[in-house]
Design a protein around this motif. Structure first.
Motif, PDB file in Angstrom:
ATOM      1  N   GLY A  84       0.781  -1.233   0.000  1.00  0.00           N
ATOM      2  CA  GLY A  84       0.000   0.000   0.000  1.00  0.00           C
ATOM      3  C   GLY A  84       0.807   1.275   0.000  1.00  0.00           C
ATOM      4  O   GLY A  84       0.254   2.365  -0.060  1.00  0.00           O
ATOM      5  N   ASN A  85       2.131   1.174   0.116  1.00  0.00           N
ATOM      6  CA  ASN A  85       3.044   2.318   0.121  1.00  0.00           C
ATOM      7  C   ASN A  85       2.789   3.260   1.299  1.00  0.00           C
ATOM      8  O   ASN A  85       2.890   4.476   1.169  1.00  0.00           O
ATOM      9  CB  ASN A  85       2.985   3.065  -1.214  1.00  0.00           C
ATOM     10  N   ILE A  86       2.471   2.672   2.470  1.00  0.00           N
ATOM     11  CA  ILE A  86       2.376   3.514   3.665  1.00  0.00           C
ATOM     12  C   ILE A  86       3.242   3.003   4.822  1.00  0.00           C
ATOM     13  O   ILE A  86       3.455   3.734   5.777  1.00  0.00           O
ATOM     14  CB  ILE A  86       0.924   3.719   4.160  1.00  0.00           C
ATOM     15  N   CYS A  87       3.755   1.780   4.735  1.00  0.00           N
ATOM     16  CA  CYS A  87       4.569   1.244   5.833  1.00  0.00           C
ATOM     17  C   CYS A  87       5.995   0.944   5.390  1.00  0.00           C
ATOM     18  O   CYS A  87       6.917   1.688   5.680  1.00  0.00           O
ATOM     19  CB  CYS A  87       3.935  -0.020   6.425  1.00  0.00           C
ATOM     20  N   ARG A  88       6.174  -0.169   4.692  1.00  0.00           N
ATOM     21  CA  ARG A  88       7.518  -0.660   4.398  1.00  0.00           C
ATOM     22  C   ARG A  88       8.262   0.157   3.344  1.00  0.00           C
ATOM     23  O   ARG A  88       9.417   0.551   3.568  1.00  0.00           O
ATOM     24  CB  ARG A  88       7.458  -2.128   3.964  1.00  0.00           C
TER      25      ARG A  88
ATOM     26  N   VAL B 244      15.785   8.260  -5.095  1.00  0.00           N
ATOM     27  CA  VAL B 244      15.049   7.260  -4.322  1.00  0.00           C
ATOM     28  C   VAL B 244      13.573   7.619  -4.293  1.00  0.00           C
ATOM     29  O   VAL B 244      13.206   8.777  -4.072  1.00  0.00           O
ATOM     30  CB  VAL B 244      15.582   7.167  -2.866  1.00  0.00           C
ATOM     31  N   ASP B 245      12.721   6.617  -4.497  1.00  0.00           N
ATOM     32  CA  ASP B 245      11.274   6.818  -4.470  1.00  0.00           C
ATOM     33  C   ASP B 245      10.651   5.528  -3.937  1.00  0.00           C
ATOM     34  O   ASP B 245      11.344   4.533  -3.723  1.00  0.00           O
ATOM     35  CB  ASP B 245      10.770   7.128  -5.881  1.00  0.00           C
ATOM     36  N   SER B 246       9.345   5.555  -3.743  1.00  0.00           N
ATOM     37  CA  SER B 246       8.625   4.349  -3.326  1.00  0.00           C
ATOM     38  C   SER B 246       7.226   4.374  -3.919  1.00  0.00           C
ATOM     39  O   SER B 246       6.705   5.436  -4.288  1.00  0.00           O
ATOM     40  CB  SER B 246       8.562   4.245  -1.794  1.00  0.00           C
ATOM     41  N   ALA B 247       6.628   3.187  -4.005  1.00  0.00           N
ATOM     42  CA  ALA B 247       5.282   3.054  -4.562  1.00  0.00           C
ATOM     43  C   ALA B 247       4.662   1.776  -4.008  1.00  0.00           C
ATOM     44  O   ALA B 247       5.355   0.908  -3.485  1.00  0.00           O
ATOM     45  CB  ALA B 247       5.334   2.993  -6.089  1.00  0.00           C
ATOM     46  N   GLY B 248       3.363   1.671  -4.164  1.00  0.00           N
ATOM     47  CA  GLY B 248       2.640   0.474  -3.751  1.00  0.00           C
ATOM     48  C   GLY B 248       2.035  -0.218  -4.949  1.00  0.00           C
ATOM     49  O   GLY B 248       1.826   0.400  -5.997  1.00  0.00           O
ATOM     50  N   THR B 249       1.741  -1.495  -4.789  1.00  0.00           N
ATOM     51  CA  THR B 249       1.083  -2.216  -5.875  1.00  0.00           C
ATOM     52  C   THR B 249      -0.417  -1.917  -5.895  1.00  0.00           C
ATOM     53  O   THR B 249      -1.048  -2.041  -6.937  1.00  0.00           O
ATOM     54  CB  THR B 249       1.319  -3.734  -5.761  1.00  0.00           C
TER      55      THR B 249
ATOM     56  N   TRP C 262      -5.023   1.873  -2.534  1.00  0.00           N
ATOM     57  CA  TRP C 262      -5.879   2.198  -1.384  1.00  0.00           C
ATOM     58  C   TRP C 262      -5.470   3.470  -0.657  1.00  0.00           C
ATOM     59  O   TRP C 262      -6.299   4.156  -0.103  1.00  0.00           O
ATOM     60  CB  TRP C 262      -5.874   1.063  -0.355  1.00  0.00           C
ATOM     61  N   HIS C 263      -4.182   3.778  -0.616  1.00  0.00           N
ATOM     62  CA  HIS C 263      -3.696   4.875   0.219  1.00  0.00           C
ATOM     63  C   HIS C 263      -3.092   6.032  -0.582  1.00  0.00           C
ATOM     64  O   HIS C 263      -2.411   6.880  -0.001  1.00  0.00           O
ATOM     65  CB  HIS C 263      -2.643   4.351   1.207  1.00  0.00           C
ATOM     66  N   VAL C 264      -3.326   6.071  -1.883  1.00  0.00           N
ATOM     67  CA  VAL C 264      -2.711   7.098  -2.731  1.00  0.00           C
ATOM     68  C   VAL C 264      -2.921   8.484  -2.121  1.00  0.00           C
ATOM     69  O   VAL C 264      -4.030   8.858  -1.750  1.00  0.00           O
ATOM     70  CB  VAL C 264      -3.271   7.034  -4.170  1.00  0.00           C
ATOM     71  N   GLY C 265      -1.815   9.221  -1.988  1.00  0.00           N
ATOM     72  CA  GLY C 265      -1.851  10.579  -1.450  1.00  0.00           C
ATOM     73  C   GLY C 265      -1.686  10.666   0.053  1.00  0.00           C
ATOM     74  O   GLY C 265      -1.499  11.749   0.601  1.00  0.00           O
ATOM     75  N   ALA C 266      -1.744   9.531   0.740  1.00  0.00           N
ATOM     76  CA  ALA C 266      -1.640   9.526   2.201  1.00  0.00           C
ATOM     77  C   ALA C 266      -0.173   9.565   2.640  1.00  0.00           C
ATOM     78  O   ALA C 266       0.708   9.060   1.945  1.00  0.00           O
ATOM     79  CB  ALA C 266      -2.310   8.274   2.765  1.00  0.00           C
ATOM     80  N   PRO C 267       0.083  10.137   3.826  1.00  0.00           N
ATOM     81  CA  PRO C 267       1.441  10.100   4.372  1.00  0.00           C
ATOM     82  C   PRO C 267       1.734   8.692   4.880  1.00  0.00           C
ATOM     83  O   PRO C 267       0.831   7.855   4.986  1.00  0.00           O
ATOM     84  CB  PRO C 267       1.378  11.100   5.525  1.00  0.00           C
ATOM     85  N   PRO C 268       2.977   8.416   5.255  1.00  0.00           N
ATOM     86  CA  PRO C 268       3.285   7.112   5.827  1.00  0.00           C
ATOM     87  C   PRO C 268       2.419   6.819   7.062  1.00  0.00           C
ATOM     88  O   PRO C 268       1.966   7.735   7.754  1.00  0.00           O
ATOM     89  CB  PRO C 268       4.766   7.237   6.212  1.00  0.00           C
ATOM     90  N   HIS C 269       2.216   5.554   7.320  1.00  0.00           N
ATOM     91  CA  HIS C 269       1.458   5.060   8.479  1.00  0.00           C
ATOM     92  C   HIS C 269       2.036   5.667   9.762  1.00  0.00           C
ATOM     93  O   HIS C 269       3.247   5.884   9.864  1.00  0.00           O
ATOM     94  CB  HIS C 269       1.575   3.535   8.501  1.00  0.00           C
ATOM     95  N   HIS C 270       1.202   5.901  10.750  1.00  0.00           N
ATOM     96  CA  HIS C 270       1.670   6.512  12.000  1.00  0.00           C
ATOM     97  C   HIS C 270       2.760   5.677  12.663  1.00  0.00           C
ATOM     98  O   HIS C 270       3.671   6.224  13.293  1.00  0.00           O
ATOM     99  CB  HIS C 270       0.506   6.781  12.969  1.00  0.00           C
TER     100      HIS C 270
ATOM    101  N   GLN D  37       0.796   4.721  -6.411  1.00  0.00           N
ATOM    102  CA  GLN D  37       0.762   3.381  -6.986  1.00  0.00           C
ATOM    103  C   GLN D  37       1.806   3.271  -8.090  1.00  0.00           C
ATOM    104  O   GLN D  37       2.010   4.228  -8.863  1.00  0.00           O
ATOM    105  CB  GLN D  37      -0.625   3.082  -7.553  1.00  0.00           C
ATOM    106  N   ILE D  38       2.479   2.131  -8.160  1.00  0.00           N
ATOM    107  CA  ILE D  38       3.463   1.900  -9.214  1.00  0.00           C
ATOM    108  C   ILE D  38       2.767   1.952 -10.575  1.00  0.00           C
ATOM    109  O   ILE D  38       1.594   1.599 -10.695  1.00  0.00           O
ATOM    110  CB  ILE D  38       4.200   0.550  -9.006  1.00  0.00           C
ATOM    111  N   ASN D  39       3.487   2.417 -11.587  1.00  0.00           N
ATOM    112  CA  ASN D  39       2.919   2.493 -12.933  1.00  0.00           C
ATOM    113  C   ASN D  39       3.929   1.969 -13.955  1.00  0.00           C
ATOM    114  O   ASN D  39       5.091   1.702 -13.625  1.00  0.00           O
ATOM    115  CB  ASN D  39       2.495   3.933 -13.252  1.00  0.00           C
ATOM    116  N   ASN D  40       3.500   1.843 -15.178  1.00  0.00           N
ATOM    117  CA  ASN D  40       4.354   1.297 -16.238  1.00  0.00           C
ATOM    118  C   ASN D  40       5.619   2.115 -16.449  1.00  0.00           C
ATOM    119  O   ASN D  40       6.674   1.554 -16.730  1.00  0.00           O
ATOM    120  CB  ASN D  40       3.578   1.196 -17.554  1.00  0.00           C
ATOM    121  N   GLU D  41       5.532   3.421 -16.325  1.00  0.00           N
ATOM    122  CA  GLU D  41       6.712   4.278 -16.504  1.00  0.00           C
ATOM    123  C   GLU D  41       7.797   3.942 -15.484  1.00  0.00           C
ATOM    124  O   GLU D  41       8.982   3.967 -15.801  1.00  0.00           O
ATOM    125  CB  GLU D  41       6.311   5.750 -16.388  1.00  0.00           C
TER     126      GLU D  41
END
Length: 155
Positions: A10-14, A37-42, A45-53, A73-77
């Motif tokens: 979900g790109n909010i924790c790990r 460096v960047d990160s994304a989720g598969t 659900w959480h797009v636009g949210a900050p990392p988990h508390h 969310q990860i994308n083709n690019e």
């Protein structure tokens, strides 16, 4: 410039934890201008949210900034833009391979950089609540990733 994308569910924790930790370690070594460096989720659900508390709390305790990190969310690019696409577990790997339609040596697990075959995934603290364990594995993986990038003569 070397580019690294961390991927989790979900790109909010790990993956945002790994993004923040790697940026911090690179900054400490004066390498922040050499690695993007960047990160994304598969999932979306959480797009636009900050990392988990829980992620924010452990990063704050370690003195690591998570400023500006927002879930996406990860994308083709991303599949062509990043030199290292580093997943947290096999489910994430399967998702990016399905998105890509192929396997690629650029797709790897963060645990590949730990050097201990007993670790094959970074458990999701969203479900386990074990942010300390996740941080320990993320930190070890990021240190190993930096060593690997150095050994390949990229930085």
């Amino acid at each position: 410039m070397v580019s690294v994308l961390f991927v989790c569910l979900g790109n909010i924790c790990r993956s945002p934890m790994a993004e923040a930790v790697l940026r911090h370690k690179l900054r400490q070594q004066g390498l922040e201008e050499k690695v993007h460096v960047d990160s994304a989720g598969t999932g979306d659900w959480h797009v636009g949210a900050p990392p988990h508390h829980g992620t924010r709390a452990i990063l704050a305790r370690q003195g690591i900034s998570y400023e500006g990190i927002k879930a996406r969310q990860i994308n083709n690019e991303d599949l062509t833009r990043f030199e290292y696409i580093v997943v947290m577990e096999d489910k994430n790997m399967a998702s990016i391979e399905q998105l890509a339609g192929y396997t690629d040596k650029r797709f790897c697990r963060l645990t590949d950089f730990i050097g201990d075959p007993n670790y094959t995934k970074v458990p999701d603290p969203y479900f386990t609540g074990h942010f300390e364990e996740t941080y320990r594995l993320v930190e070890a993986g990021c240190e190993g990733l930096i060593r690997t990038i150095r050994a390949r003569g990229k930085i």
